[in-house]
Design an enzyme around this catalytic site. Structure first.
Site, PDB file in Angstrom:
ATOM      1  N   GLU A   1      37.306  28.032 -55.416  1.00  0.00           N
ATOM      2  CA  GLU A   1      37.325  26.579 -55.605  1.00  0.00           C
ATOM      3  C   GLU A   1      36.551  26.178 -56.853  1.00  0.00           C
ATOM      4  OE1 GLU A   1      36.132  24.372 -52.146  1.00  0.00           O
ATOM      5  OE2 GLU A   1      37.864  25.044 -50.983  1.00  0.00           O
TER       6      GLU A   1
ATOM      7  N   TYR B   1      23.464  22.355 -44.451  1.00  0.00           N
ATOM      8  CA  TYR B   1      23.532  21.931 -43.048  1.00  0.00           C
ATOM      9  C   TYR B   1      22.686  20.684 -42.841  1.00  0.00           C
ATOM     10  CZ  TYR B   1      25.729  26.431 -42.182  1.00  0.00           C
ATOM     11  OH  TYR B   1      26.588  27.495 -42.213  1.00  0.00           O
TER      12      TYR B   1
ATOM     13  N   CYS C   1      34.793  24.295 -43.607  1.00  0.00           N
ATOM     14  CA  CYS C   1      33.458  24.685 -43.163  1.00  0.00           C
ATOM     15  C   CYS C   1      32.813  25.694 -44.118  1.00  0.00           C
ATOM     16  CB  CYS C   1      33.505  25.229 -41.739  1.00  0.00           C
ATOM     17  SG  CYS C   1      34.703  26.543 -41.470  1.00  0.00           S
ATOM     18  N   HIS C   2      33.620  26.325 -44.960  1.00  0.00           N
ATOM     19  CA  HIS C   2      33.067  27.270 -45.940  1.00  0.00           C
ATOM     20  C   HIS C   2      32.227  26.550 -47.007  1.00  0.00           C
ATOM     21  CE1 HIS C   2      36.972  26.005 -47.624  1.00  0.00           C
ATOM     22  NE2 HIS C   2      36.401  26.157 -48.819  1.00  0.00           N
TER      23      HIS C   2
ATOM     24  N   ASN D   1      34.456  25.513 -35.822  1.00  0.00           N
ATOM     25  CA  ASN D   1      35.582  24.794 -36.426  1.00  0.00           C
ATOM     26  C   ASN D   1      36.874  25.577 -36.163  1.00  0.00           C
ATOM     27  OD1 ASN D   1      37.422  23.542 -38.154  1.00  0.00           O
ATOM     28  ND2 ASN D   1      36.535  24.425 -39.994  1.00  0.00           N
TER      29      ASN D   1
END
Length: 164
Positions: free
Chosen positions: A159, A101, A132-133, A124
């Protein structure tokens, strides 16, 4: 005009509700998601084969198959100027990587705004596509996620494992 429509599609992380405003994707919500608008606000439910959903569904399927690392879809993100600036930065986080953040706040030129960035991140409206993850705590911890921390961990692991 703001004509809204929605459809629901399956994903490896549960059903996803896709919402379009005036033919442009404006929402992607998971079951039980925090800050999920009321179902009545999604407009008429239509088939996933109706515009603009086929391309969204195609790109989501390619993403979940590990074949797509960057979405290319028109989006209509409704929020404050600050929220939209945060969401614009989120799409710059590379696939399979994470930013804190604080890093996100610094990239916005507001290094002391990590809490505000976190609040904007949580609101979001187009999860997964606006990733946003990929935002984590300064210590590397899996802080809150509107879709649930378990899903956040799963998306990041997916991912990381399917990075080109």
């Amino acid at each position: 005009m703001n004509v809204k429509q929605h459809t629901v599609v399956d994903s490896p992380y549960g059903p996803l509700t896709l919402v379009a405003a005036d033919g442009v994707l404006s929402g992607l919500y998971m079951t039980g998601q925090r800050h999920r608008p009321a179902e009545e606000s999604f407009g008429e439910r239509v088939a996933a084969s109706e515009e603009p959903f086929p391309e969204v569904v195609r790109q989501l399927a390619a993403y979940f198959a590990g074949e797509l690392t960057e979405f290319d879809l028109p989006l209509r993100l409704e929020g404050t100027d600050f929220q939209r600036s945060v969401w614009d930065q989120l799409v710059r986080i590379p696939y399979g990587e994470t930013w804190s953040y604080g890093e996100l706040a610094a990239k916005l030129g507001k290094p002391n705004a990590s809490r505000a960035v976190g609040l904007a991140n949580g609101k979001n409206p187009v999860g997964i596509i606006v990733p946003c993850h990929r935002v984590i705590g300064a210590s590397g911890g899996m802080t809150g996620y509107g879709g649930g921390v378990e899903r956040k961990v799963q998306l990041l692991a997916f991912e990381s494992a399917s990075r080109p």
